[in-house]
Motif scaffolding. Structure first.
Motif, PDB file in Angstrom:
ATOM      1  N   PHE A  98       0.828  -1.210   0.000  1.00  0.00           N
ATOM      2  CA  PHE A  98       0.000   0.000   0.000  1.00  0.00           C
ATOM      3  C   PHE A  98       0.864   1.262   0.000  1.00  0.00           C
ATOM      4  CE2 PHE A  98      -2.085   3.420   2.404  1.00  0.00           C
ATOM      5  CZ  PHE A  98      -3.161   3.655   1.554  1.00  0.00           C
ATOM      6  N   ASN A 119       2.713   1.702  -3.422  1.00  0.00           N
ATOM      7  CA  ASN A 119       1.821   2.041  -4.534  1.00  0.00           C
ATOM      8  C   ASN A 119       1.133   3.381  -4.358  1.00  0.00           C
ATOM      9  OD1 ASN A 119       1.920  -0.075  -6.578  1.00  0.00           O
ATOM     10  ND2 ASN A 119       1.368  -1.418  -4.891  1.00  0.00           N
ATOM     11  N   LEU A 120       0.911   3.788  -3.122  1.00  0.00           N
ATOM     12  CA  LEU A 120       0.341   5.118  -2.899  1.00  0.00           C
ATOM     13  C   LEU A 120       1.286   6.187  -3.456  1.00  0.00           C
ATOM     14  CD1 LEU A 120      -1.883   6.863  -1.569  1.00  0.00           C
ATOM     15  CD2 LEU A 120      -0.482   6.902   0.495  1.00  0.00           C
ATOM     16  N   TYR A 139       3.787   5.692  -5.611  1.00  0.00           N
ATOM     17  CA  TYR A 139       3.917   5.419  -7.053  1.00  0.00           C
ATOM     18  C   TYR A 139       2.778   6.088  -7.841  1.00  0.00           C
ATOM     19  CZ  TYR A 139       4.362   2.246 -11.149  1.00  0.00           C
ATOM     20  OH  TYR A 139       4.508   1.706 -12.396  1.00  0.00           O
ATOM     21  N   ASN A 140       1.556   5.888  -7.378  1.00  0.00           N
ATOM     22  CA  ASN A 140       0.414   6.442  -8.110  1.00  0.00           C
ATOM     23  C   ASN A 140       0.289   7.952  -7.941  1.00  0.00           C
ATOM     24  OD1 ASN A 140      -0.789   4.122  -9.476  1.00  0.00           O
ATOM     25  ND2 ASN A 140      -1.073   3.322  -7.419  1.00  0.00           N
ATOM     26  N   SER A 172       2.642   9.319 -10.525  1.00  0.00           N
ATOM     27  CA  SER A 172       2.074   9.224 -11.874  1.00  0.00           C
ATOM     28  C   SER A 172       0.980  10.278 -12.079  1.00  0.00           C
ATOM     29  CB  SER A 172       1.514   7.822 -12.111  1.00  0.00           C
ATOM     30  OG  SER A 172       0.933   7.750 -13.385  1.00  0.00           O
ATOM     31  N   PHE A 173       0.130  10.436 -11.075  1.00  0.00           N
ATOM     32  CA  PHE A 173      -0.913  11.472 -11.086  1.00  0.00           C
ATOM     33  C   PHE A 173      -0.284  12.851 -11.344  1.00  0.00           C
ATOM     34  CE2 PHE A 173      -2.637  14.814  -8.313  1.00  0.00           C
ATOM     35  CZ  PHE A 173      -3.940  14.919  -8.754  1.00  0.00           C
ATOM     36  N   PHE A 221       9.518   9.343 -10.575  1.00  0.00           N
ATOM     37  CA  PHE A 221       8.707   8.130 -10.752  1.00  0.00           C
ATOM     38  C   PHE A 221       9.601   6.958 -11.155  1.00  0.00           C
ATOM     39  CE2 PHE A 221       6.366   5.332 -13.633  1.00  0.00           C
ATOM     40  CZ  PHE A 221       5.192   5.070 -12.947  1.00  0.00           C
ATOM     41  N   ASP A 252      10.463   3.618  -8.930  1.00  0.00           N
ATOM     42  CA  ASP A 252      10.134   2.307  -9.481  1.00  0.00           C
ATOM     43  C   ASP A 252      11.359   1.373  -9.446  1.00  0.00           C
ATOM     44  OD1 ASP A 252       8.398   0.474 -10.644  1.00  0.00           O
ATOM     45  OD2 ASP A 252       8.936   1.062 -12.678  1.00  0.00           O
ATOM     46  N   LEU A 276      -5.583  -3.618   0.723  1.00  0.00           N
ATOM     47  CA  LEU A 276      -4.898  -2.334   0.606  1.00  0.00           C
ATOM     48  C   LEU A 276      -3.658  -2.433  -0.274  1.00  0.00           C
ATOM     49  CD1 LEU A 276      -5.339  -1.073   4.239  1.00  0.00           C
ATOM     50  CD2 LEU A 276      -6.191   0.023   2.174  1.00  0.00           C
ATOM     51  N   ALA A 277      -3.557  -3.525  -1.036  1.00  0.00           N
ATOM     52  CA  ALA A 277      -2.346  -3.718  -1.834  1.00  0.00           C
ATOM     53  C   ALA A 277      -2.290  -2.752  -3.013  1.00  0.00           C
ATOM     54  CB  ALA A 277      -2.272  -5.145  -2.337  1.00  0.00           C
ATOM     55  N   MET A 278      -3.420  -2.298  -3.497  1.00  0.00           N
ATOM     56  CA  MET A 278      -3.492  -1.395  -4.653  1.00  0.00           C
ATOM     57  C   MET A 278      -2.938  -2.013  -5.938  1.00  0.00           C
ATOM     58  SD  MET A 278      -2.645   2.350  -3.082  1.00  0.00           S
ATOM     59  CE  MET A 278      -3.120   3.251  -4.548  1.00  0.00           C
ATOM     60  N   TYR A 293      -1.798   9.505 -21.897  1.00  0.00           N
ATOM     61  CA  TYR A 293      -0.709   9.228 -20.964  1.00  0.00           C
ATOM     62  C   TYR A 293      -1.011   7.968 -20.146  1.00  0.00           C
ATOM     63  CZ  TYR A 293       1.897   9.292 -16.622  1.00  0.00           C
ATOM     64  OH  TYR A 293       2.643   8.905 -15.545  1.00  0.00           O
ATOM     65  N   HIS A 294      -2.225   7.900 -19.601  1.00  0.00           N
ATOM     66  CA  HIS A 294      -2.537   6.767 -18.732  1.00  0.00           C
ATOM     67  C   HIS A 294      -2.611   5.449 -19.499  1.00  0.00           C
ATOM     68  CE1 HIS A 294      -3.637   9.798 -15.601  1.00  0.00           C
ATOM     69  NE2 HIS A 294      -2.862   8.961 -14.964  1.00  0.00           N
ATOM     70  N   ARG A 353       0.798   4.167 -19.869  1.00  0.00           N
ATOM     71  CA  ARG A 353       1.236   3.510 -18.644  1.00  0.00           C
ATOM     72  C   ARG A 353       0.554   2.146 -18.464  1.00  0.00           C
ATOM     73  NH1 ARG A 353       5.881   5.489 -16.920  1.00  0.00           N
ATOM     74  NH2 ARG A 353       5.829   7.684 -16.348  1.00  0.00           N
ATOM     75  N   ASN A 381      -1.001  -2.671 -12.575  1.00  0.00           N
ATOM     76  CA  ASN A 381      -1.439  -1.517 -11.775  1.00  0.00           C
ATOM     77  C   ASN A 381      -2.719  -0.914 -12.340  1.00  0.00           C
ATOM     78  OD1 ASN A 381      -1.624   0.620 -10.038  1.00  0.00           O
ATOM     79  ND2 ASN A 381      -0.089   1.859 -11.102  1.00  0.00           N
ATOM     80  N   TYR A 428      -3.980   3.216 -12.324  1.00  0.00           N
ATOM     81  CA  TYR A 428      -3.870   4.214 -13.393  1.00  0.00           C
ATOM     82  C   TYR A 428      -5.241   4.639 -13.906  1.00  0.00           C
ATOM     83  CZ  TYR A 428       1.154   3.194 -14.001  1.00  0.00           C
ATOM     84  OH  TYR A 428       2.501   3.062 -13.827  1.00  0.00           O
ATOM     85  N   VAL A 434      -6.842   7.024 -11.355  1.00  0.00           N
ATOM     86  CA  VAL A 434      -6.178   8.323 -11.382  1.00  0.00           C
ATOM     87  C   VAL A 434      -6.621   9.083 -12.640  1.00  0.00           C
ATOM     88  CG1 VAL A 434      -3.958   9.503 -11.553  1.00  0.00           C
ATOM     89  CG2 VAL A 434      -4.196   7.543 -10.027  1.00  0.00           C
ATOM     90  N   LEU A 471      -9.068  12.660 -12.812  1.00  0.00           N
ATOM     91  CA  LEU A 471      -8.724  13.898 -13.508  1.00  0.00           C
ATOM     92  C   LEU A 471      -9.676  14.192 -14.668  1.00  0.00           C
ATOM     93  CD1 LEU A 471      -4.859  13.404 -13.630  1.00  0.00           C
ATOM     94  CD2 LEU A 471      -6.006  15.340 -12.565  1.00  0.00           C
TER      95      LEU A 471
END
Lengths: 277, 277
Positions: free
Chosen positions: A15, A18-19, A21-22, A25-26, A71, A75, B3-5, B65-66, B69, B94, B97, B100, B104
Motif C-alpha cells: 500500500f 503504490n500510494l 507510485y500512483n 504518476s498522477f 517516478f 520504481d 490495501l495492496a493497490m 498518458y494513462h 502507462r 497496476n 492508473y 487516477v 482527472l
C-alpha cells in the motif's frame, strides 16, 4: 553531513509503495496537462499578461520532467518480494531531482506573481531579482539538511532547515508589506484574486517546511521509518501540485480578469468578417 | 478491503492477452490523435467555444498518458511461456492508473459540456463546480470496490459500487432536469446535438457500472477468471474511447454549429488579401 546524495530507504508495504507510485504518476499527468493548458490559454489574455502564463508553462513543464524522473527512480529502487516492496541497495532513490526542480521552478513562481501585477518596468525588475534570489537561496540552504543522516531538530537537518527559512521569511515580508500597497491599487476583483494567490503561496510554501520537519520527530528516519518516508513523499507531491499547477490556474484567473478590465474580452478579440461594418 | 493497490491476475490465453494488449495500443493512438485534432480544430470556432475544445484536448492527453502507462504495466505483468501468457507475481498489473485517469478526466468531461452551452458566467461556474465535484466523488467511491478481494454484489465491491452510483444519479438528474430548459432554448440543430451529447454521456458512463458489476457475478475474480478479466479490460477501454474521444468530437460539432450561428463561418474568418476592397 553526508555527501552521498541519495537516500537509503526502508522496505515498504504494498500500500505504501503504490500510494507514492500512483501519486507520482498522477503528478506527471497533471503537470503536463497544465503545461498544455497554460500554453493554449495565453491567447485569451492581453499581450502584456501572456508572459506570466509562459512562465507558468515553464514551471509545470520542468516539474513534469522531474516527476517523470522521480517516478522512474522510485520504481527502480524497489522490487516486490513476497507481497512487500524491498529496497534495492544498488539503485537508491534519487531525491536530488526534487531540489534541482525547486531550484529552477521556485524562483519562477515568484516571477509569475510579479509579472501578473503588471508593474512599471523598473519596479518589477528589482522585485523579481530580489525575490528570485531569495527563493533560490532558500532551496540551496535546505538541501544539505535533506540528505544529512543527522535528522534531529538540533542536528544537521534542523540547522539547514532554519537557515533555509531565513530567505523564506524575507519573501513573506516583501509579499505582505511591500506588495500590499500595490495590491490595494488594483480593482476589487483583481485585488481579491491577488490576495488569494499570495495566500495560496503562503499555505503551499508553508507546507514544505512542515513536511521537511517530519523526519526531525521520527526515530530512525529514513532507513527504519516506512510511514514517515511515505508521508514525506506524498506531502511534497501534494504541495508541488498545489504550488505549481493550482497556483498557475490562479495566476491565469488574475491575468484574465486584468485583461478583461483593459478591454481584452475573448469574444471580441476575433471578429468574424461578416460581423464587421 | 485489500490495501495492496494492485491486482493478482490469472494466466491468460494468447488470444486474451493480445486482445487487451492491442486494444490498449489502439487507445493510445486514438487519444493522442484526438488530442492533436482538438488543439488544431480550435481555430475553426468562435473564441468563446474554444475553451471547450481546450478541455477536450486535456482529457484525451491525460487519457493517452494513462493508456501508455496501462499498456506498459500490462506488458510487464505477463510473460509468454509455452503458448500461454503467465502472470508475473513480481510485476503486478497496476489498475490504479484508470482511477487516477478518471479522477482527472471525468470532472473535465462535465466541464466540457457546460462550457459548450455558453451560459452566463455565474450560472456556468456553479454548474461546473457541482457536477465536477459529483464526478470526482463518483470515482473516489468506486475505487475501494475495484481493488477489494470481496467482489460479491452484497460484499465490498457491491457496497462501494452502490455508493459510487449516488453521485452518478445526481449528475444524471441535473443533466436531464435542470439542463433540459437550457437545451430547449438553443436552436433546433444545436438542441439536437446537445441532446445527443447528453445521451452519449448517459450511455458511455452507464457502461462503466455495468463493466464494474461483471466481477460480482463471476466466481473467483480476478485470480481465476481469465474471461472476466479480459472482458472487463476491453469494456473499460471501449467506454473510455467513446466517452473521451467520441464525446469530444460531438462537443466539437456542437461548438462548430453554435459558432456558425453566431457568424463565425470558417470561410469568412480569414480573408485573403486579394479578396479585400
Amino acid at each position: 553531513m553526508s555527501l552521498a546524495m541519495f537516500l537509503e530507504l526502508p522496505d515498504l508495504s504494498a500500500f505504501q509503495f503504490n500510494l507514492v507510485y500512483n501519486m507520482f504518476s498522477f503528478t506527471i499527468a497533471t503537470m503536463f496537462a497544465a503545461f498544455v493548458f497554460f500554453v493554449l490559454a495565453q491567447k485569451n489574455l492581453a499581450p502584456k499578461y501572456r508572459v506570466s502564463m509562459m512562465v507558468s508553462a515553464l514551471v509545470v513543464l520542468i516539474a513534469g520532467y522531474h516527476y517523470f524522473r522521480i517516478f522512474g527512480s522510485w520504481d527502480m529502487a524497489y522490487a516486490l518480494e513476497g507481497g512487500q516492496y524491498v529496497f534495492q541497495e544498488d539503485k537508491p532513490f534519487n531525491d536530488a531531482y526534487r531540489y534541482v526542480d525547486w531550484l529552477l521552478t521556485v524562483p519562477l513562481l515568484v516571477v509569475e506573481l510579479v509579472l501578473v501585477l503588471g508593474l512599471p518596468k523598473g519596479e518589477s525588475g528589482s522585485l523579481m531579482a530580489r525575490l528570485g534570489f531569495a527563493a533560490a537561496l532558500m532551496i540551496i540552504l535546505g538541501y544539505p539538511g535533506e540528505v544529512s543522516a543527522n535528522t534531529g531538530l538540533f542536528e544537521t537537518r534542523g540547522l539547514w532547515g532554519f537557515l533555509s527559512s531565513v530567505p523564506f521569511v524575507y519573501i513573506l515580508y516583501v509579499l505582505f508589506t511591500e506588495l500590499s500597497s500595490t495590491i490595494q491599487r488594483q480593482s476589487g476583483r483583481v485585488a481579491k484574486l491577488l490576495s488569494n494567490a499570495r495566500l495560496l503561496l503562503l499555505f503551499t510554501w508553508g507546507f514544505y517546511p512542515i513536511a521537511y520537519m517530519i523526519p526531525m520527530f521520527v526515530e530512525g528516519y529514513p532507513g527504519e521509518a516506512a510511514g514517515a518516508v511515505t508521508t514525506l513523499q506524498v506531502s511534497y507531491t501534494i504541495a508541488d501540485v498545489a504550488a505549481k499547477a493550482g497556483y498557475g490556474v490562479l495566476i491565469y484567473a488574475i491575468a484574465k480578469a486584468k485583461s478583461e478590465e483593459e478591454g481584452y474580452v475573448v469574444d471580441e478579440m476575433v471578429k468574424p468578417a461578416s460581423a464587421e461594418a
